[in-house]
Write a protein that holds these residues in place. Structure first.
Motif, PDB file in Angstrom:
ATOM      1  N   LYS A   9      48.245  18.545  48.012  1.00 10.85           N
ATOM      2  CA  LYS A   9      47.805  17.646  46.960  1.00 10.85           C
ATOM      3  C   LYS A   9      48.928  17.479  45.941  1.00 10.85           C
ATOM      4  O   LYS A   9      49.607  18.455  45.600  1.00 10.85           O
ATOM      5  CB  LYS A   9      46.561  18.239  46.268  1.00 10.85           C
ATOM      6  CG  LYS A   9      45.887  17.257  45.332  1.00 10.85           C
ATOM      7  CD  LYS A   9      44.684  17.863  44.636  1.00 10.85           C
ATOM      8  CE  LYS A   9      44.221  16.907  43.531  1.00 10.85           C
ATOM      9  NZ  LYS A   9      43.247  17.539  42.631  1.00 10.85           N
ATOM     10  N   PRO A  14      52.929  11.474  54.440  1.00 10.31           N
ATOM     11  CA  PRO A  14      52.141  10.332  53.985  1.00 10.31           C
ATOM     12  C   PRO A  14      50.722  10.304  54.562  1.00 10.31           C
ATOM     13  O   PRO A  14      49.868   9.582  54.057  1.00 10.31           O
ATOM     14  CB  PRO A  14      52.959   9.111  54.437  1.00 10.31           C
ATOM     15  CG  PRO A  14      53.939   9.624  55.430  1.00 10.31           C
ATOM     16  CD  PRO A  14      54.141  11.076  55.188  1.00 10.31           C
ATOM     17  N   ASN A  15      50.463  11.114  55.592  1.00 11.46           N
ATOM     18  CA  ASN A  15      49.092  11.228  56.082  1.00 11.46           C
ATOM     19  C   ASN A  15      48.237  12.108  55.170  1.00 11.46           C
ATOM     20  O   ASN A  15      47.014  12.089  55.247  1.00 11.46           O
ATOM     21  CB  ASN A  15      49.071  11.817  57.504  1.00 11.46           C
ATOM     22  CG  ASN A  15      49.749  10.884  58.480  1.00 11.46           C
ATOM     23  OD1 ASN A  15      49.541   9.675  58.430  1.00 11.46           O
ATOM     24  ND2 ASN A  15      50.591  11.451  59.338  1.00 11.46           N
ATOM     25  N   ILE A  75      49.408  12.854  51.591  1.00  8.59           N
ATOM     26  CA  ILE A  75      49.588  12.341  50.225  1.00  8.59           C
ATOM     27  C   ILE A  75      49.624  10.808  50.310  1.00  8.59           C
ATOM     28  O   ILE A  75      50.473  10.248  51.009  1.00  8.59           O
ATOM     29  CB  ILE A  75      50.895  12.873  49.614  1.00  8.59           C
ATOM     30  CG1 ILE A  75      50.983  14.407  49.748  1.00  8.59           C
ATOM     31  CG2 ILE A  75      51.055  12.405  48.167  1.00  8.59           C
ATOM     32  CD1 ILE A  75      49.891  15.181  49.040  1.00  8.59           C
ATOM     33  N   SER A  76      48.754  10.177  49.570  1.00  6.82           N
ATOM     34  CA  SER A  76      48.600   8.728  49.727  1.00  6.82           C
ATOM     35  C   SER A  76      49.840   7.973  49.265  1.00  6.82           C
ATOM     36  O   SER A  76      50.592   8.440  48.404  1.00  6.82           O
ATOM     37  CB  SER A  76      47.392   8.242  48.930  1.00  6.82           C
ATOM     38  OG  SER A  76      47.710   8.226  47.555  1.00  6.82           O
ATOM     39  N   GLU A  77      50.019   6.814  49.817  1.00  5.87           N
ATOM     40  CA  GLU A  77      51.149   5.968  49.472  1.00  5.87           C
ATOM     41  C   GLU A  77      51.123   5.627  47.983  1.00  5.87           C
ATOM     42  O   GLU A  77      52.149   5.557  47.321  1.00  5.87           O
ATOM     43  CB  GLU A  77      51.106   4.689  50.312  1.00  5.87           C
ATOM     44  CG  GLU A  77      52.412   3.922  50.311  1.00  5.87           C
ATOM     45  CD  GLU A  77      52.245   2.561  50.982  1.00  5.87           C
ATOM     46  OE1 GLU A  77      53.108   1.697  50.769  1.00  5.87           O
ATOM     47  OE2 GLU A  77      51.242   2.371  51.703  1.00  5.87           O
ATOM     48  N   GLU A  78      49.933   5.415  47.467  1.00  4.29           N
ATOM     49  CA  GLU A  78      49.753   5.079  46.056  1.00  4.29           C
ATOM     50  C   GLU A  78      50.344   6.178  45.159  1.00  4.29           C
ATOM     51  O   GLU A  78      51.026   5.897  44.169  1.00  4.29           O
ATOM     52  CB  GLU A  78      48.254   4.871  45.801  1.00  4.29           C
ATOM     53  CG  GLU A  78      47.889   4.338  44.433  1.00  4.29           C
ATOM     54  CD  GLU A  78      47.575   5.442  43.454  1.00  4.29           C
ATOM     55  OE1 GLU A  78      47.863   5.247  42.254  1.00  4.29           O
ATOM     56  OE2 GLU A  78      47.083   6.506  43.877  1.00  4.29           O
ATOM     57  N   VAL A  79      50.101   7.428  45.525  1.00  5.76           N
ATOM     58  CA  VAL A  79      50.661   8.553  44.757  1.00  5.76           C
ATOM     59  C   VAL A  79      52.168   8.641  44.981  1.00  5.76           C
ATOM     60  O   VAL A  79      52.944   8.788  44.040  1.00  5.76           O
ATOM     61  CB  VAL A  79      49.971   9.882  45.149  1.00  5.76           C
ATOM     62  CG1 VAL A  79      50.743  11.075  44.608  1.00  5.76           C
ATOM     63  CG2 VAL A  79      48.531   9.895  44.642  1.00  5.76           C
TER      64      VAL A  79
END
Lengths: 483, 483
Positions: free
Chosen positions: A96, A57-58, A60-64
């Motif tokens: 990504k 999660p650091n 890849i964003s939480e939103e994704v």
């Protein structure tokens, strides 16, 4: 710029890309993990095996991450590393992830739980995304390719016989009419019948039940040919073994007698099954386990002794037993289940048609190997089969498999003009309509033979699927032409 | 005892069996000679080349020799010797000849003389015994096998999409109705319409015009798939380019954008043509000569500059030119034939549909290489094509070949749910009926693309046959469903 720069998961698993950067694309099967890491199982259809994408999660964003749910399609780029867990050698540490398409968890039908086969049939447009159906359709492909490979290697020519035909000479079953006439107000002849001379083909036409007769025409020129095309039966059969639309393989060979035909059929069946075993290992192992689980759920007396892979080896490893119908009747008459009246249909005399229970007894109990039954009574077989000298049998063959019974039917064809036309007259088949078929006996006739294999029956045998509707992508059955 | 102990002529010609004894079987093409010797040209369909059997009347009885006429089927056994004459390396000195089937010279239609193509079409059940049609169907086989080989090697899966379907969503043309209802007295609903809920599938059904939409469903699970099956058009087109029943190849690929699609199509077309050139040398040399003779008979202004083999090399040896529809319109507007009003359809503005004359001008005169035309106006293309950002074009491609014009049509597919449904509404296509198609945009959508190749058009291109009825065994056209 081209978009399709990805590693197929099948190839990624086969090669060692550890330490390299790559991109995979596919559909999310499951996502699990915790606050510190997500494990995403991705499948791209190239293999039954999922590939694990590890998302920090650091990075890849939480939103994704929130949008990555079962059924979503993603593109993941990152480094291939040796896998910590069991089950696969490597995994992808995502740098990504792009969500190509979401799958709303409240609406997507294929959530990660057990679905009934009936539910999956109703969602046939999505079911190929499951392990079971992915495996089935990969095996189906392998079998289809093996068919072409086998015949091409042997110098056979693939012939496309007509789908729309005016002849139902074989009388093989009820047919679907093909027409462009106005159903409500069709043109009529003077005596009030529907005037098919006004129809698209200027005659009554239907969907083919077999390409055999046309295949024979081609064999009388190119010597060795095969067909592989759709055939149709308008029978109101709601069973696990019948489809209204199914694919048939029908080789026809000049210069082959009944024995040559048997040799070819045995070699062919062994080849395509071996091909699938060699090229679909992971899929068949999965289906073998699945079949074992299904089998265990059945009442004891309905369970099969052999597992799926056992059954395949059973066919590949044995010489097929070749016996005449007459010998088979003797064996059956004297068999325990016949004497103890365990068969639903008791065999008491020569001439009886064999049922699946008899065929399976011969294969599974008596001979314990696949059986080629030959020389059937002519009265239970088609007009074009070669008449034997005994005056009462024809040079037919049926090939019987464990668990399934008849899988192939064939015969030497009658090449003698007089015998053939006499039989046609006896059976009320028009010589005039079939002038073109008879021309191959009039001009340059030769001994020739052929057989037919229902492709879906073979896919059922190799995949162990119990219902034939589950081995064709979009099955057609009474009341069902969805998709 | 097995009957099929023979040397195939193709293999006999390739191997050196001189000095050995062998048996061939096949059909007599010609017999010539004199009192002292007969030369019998035998063809067994394995190759266009006949094999010469030399019969000495001291060895082969007059009674047998008399029965050996054009079209008869014979079995000849003897010694393979080096040939005296030109044209082949070896011949068979007959020790024994058996006439398997006679062909009465007064009745057999295919006597050794020039027959019209129309006559041979009427005798389609026998025409595969001629040099021309033998060659055509061997090439057709090679192309079909190459299709399977190509896609299998690339990891695509062969999908059998339905033939009988309830959807004609594409609106690609008039369809054939499939029904088992009584044509004369169909069941009616209360308001007097035909009640198709009483039909076999409990709804109105027709023969498919394309497997694309179902193919897309499979691609959204298995990623790379192709179909190869029959498709149908109930159009009353009596031309040399139209069939009511024809075979289509339709690959569909997840993760491919328009450029990936073009790359695949170009590679695929080159592969299958190269395959035929490599595997059908003798047949294509024969067809090349035949095409040259046909060409020479034409009025000067209709003759093609390139011979058949030249045209095949033309495609295989060139990178296809890729230009947009918009660029093509500019080229055509400023072209000589447009300015001099030599085109039947003058190009004066953007949006015009291109005719075969324009396509051929681009390929044969302007670029002198195959052309991929892209990004057509959306108003002349189907609803499922991906809309470009300009708001007026779609990511379509047509591939244009010399002599023939369009041979492939395809596009990137619209994966965006909103754009797709808006376009469907504009074009009056029911979202409800196509819920299953839309589900692939609802759940796990991804960029994807595909194209379609009319198989008979390709066989026409490779064989040089002028009429499409001569590249399928038993053509279906208005008024014709013979055989």
């Amino acid at each position: 710029m081209a978009f399709n720069k990805r590693s197929k998961i099948k190839l990624l698993l086969e090669s060692s890309k550890i330490g390299k950067n790559t991109t995979i694309m596919g559909w999310v099967r499951t996502k699990r993990g915790n606050k510190n890491v997500s494990f995403i199982a991705v499948n791209d259809g190239s293999t039954i095996q999922n590939y694990q994408v590890v998302a920090d999660p650091n990075v890849i964003s939480e939103e994704v991450l929130k949008r990555i749910t079962t059924g979503a399609c993603i593109k993941a780029t990152g480094e291939v590393v040796a896998s910590q867990g069991a089950g696969q050698d490597s995994e992808l540490i995502a740098q990504k992830i792009e969500v190509l398409g979401e799958a709303d968890a409240d609406k997507y039908p294929l959530q990660p739980k057990k679905h009934s086969m009936e539910f999956l049939r109703e969602n046939a447009h999505l079911r190929m995304r499951t392990n079971t159906f992915g495996a089935v359709f990969r095996v189906r492909h392998a079998l289809a390719f093996a068919v072409h490979q086998y015949f091409n290697d042997k110098g056979f020519f693939y012939i496309h016989t007509p789908i729309i035909t005016a002849s139902d000479a074989e009388g093989a079953g009820e047919t679907f009419r093909v027409s462009t006439l106005d159903m409500k107000n069709p043109p009529l002849t003077e005596d009030g019948a529907v005037d098919y001379t006004k129809d698209f083909f200027e005659r009554e036409t239907n969907l083919t039940v077999s390409g055999q007769l046309e295949g024979e025409l081609a064999a009388m020129a190119l010597a060795e040919i095969y067909t592989f095309g759709p055939t149709f039966r308008a029978e109101n059969s709601n069973t696990t073994r019948h489809l209204a639309e199914f694919w048939m393989i029908e080789p026809e060979m000049a210069f082959y007698d009944a024995e040559d035909n048997q040799d070819l059929a045995e070699d062919f069946l062994k080849y395509i099954i071996s091909y699938a075993m060699e090229h679909c290992k992971a899929d068949l192992e999965f289906l073998d386990k699945r079949a074992a689980e299904e089998n265990a759920k059945k009442p004891t007396n309905e369970r099969t002794e052999l597992g799926l892979l056992d059954r395949l080896r059973f066919v590949v490893d044995h010489d097929f037993e070749r016996i005449s119908y007459t010998e088979a009747i003797e064996i059956l008459k004297n068999s325990k289940p016949n004497k103890k009246k365990k068969f639903s249909y008791i065999i008491d005399e020569w001439g009886a048609d064999l049922q699946s229970e008899h065929e399976r007894f011969l294969v599974e109990k008596h001979f314990k190997k696949p059986v080629i039954l030959t020389d059937y009574p002519k009265d239970i077989k088609a007009f074009y089969m070669k008449q034997n000298d005994d005056g009462k049998t024809v040079a037919a063959m049926d090939i019987l498999f464990p668990g399934i019974g008849e899988i192939v039917g064939g015969s030497q064809r009658e090449e003698n003009m007089e015998k053939l036309t006499t039989r046609m007259d006896e059976m009320g088949i028009s010589q005039e309509e079939l002038y073109w078929y008879l021309d191959t006996r009039r001009f340059g006739a030769t001994p020739h033979s052929g057989f037919g294999l229902g492709f879906e029956r073979m896919v059922q045998f190799v995949t162990g699927m119990g219902n034939i509707r589950d081995v064709i992508a979009f099955p057609r059955t009474p009341g069902n032409a969805e998709f």
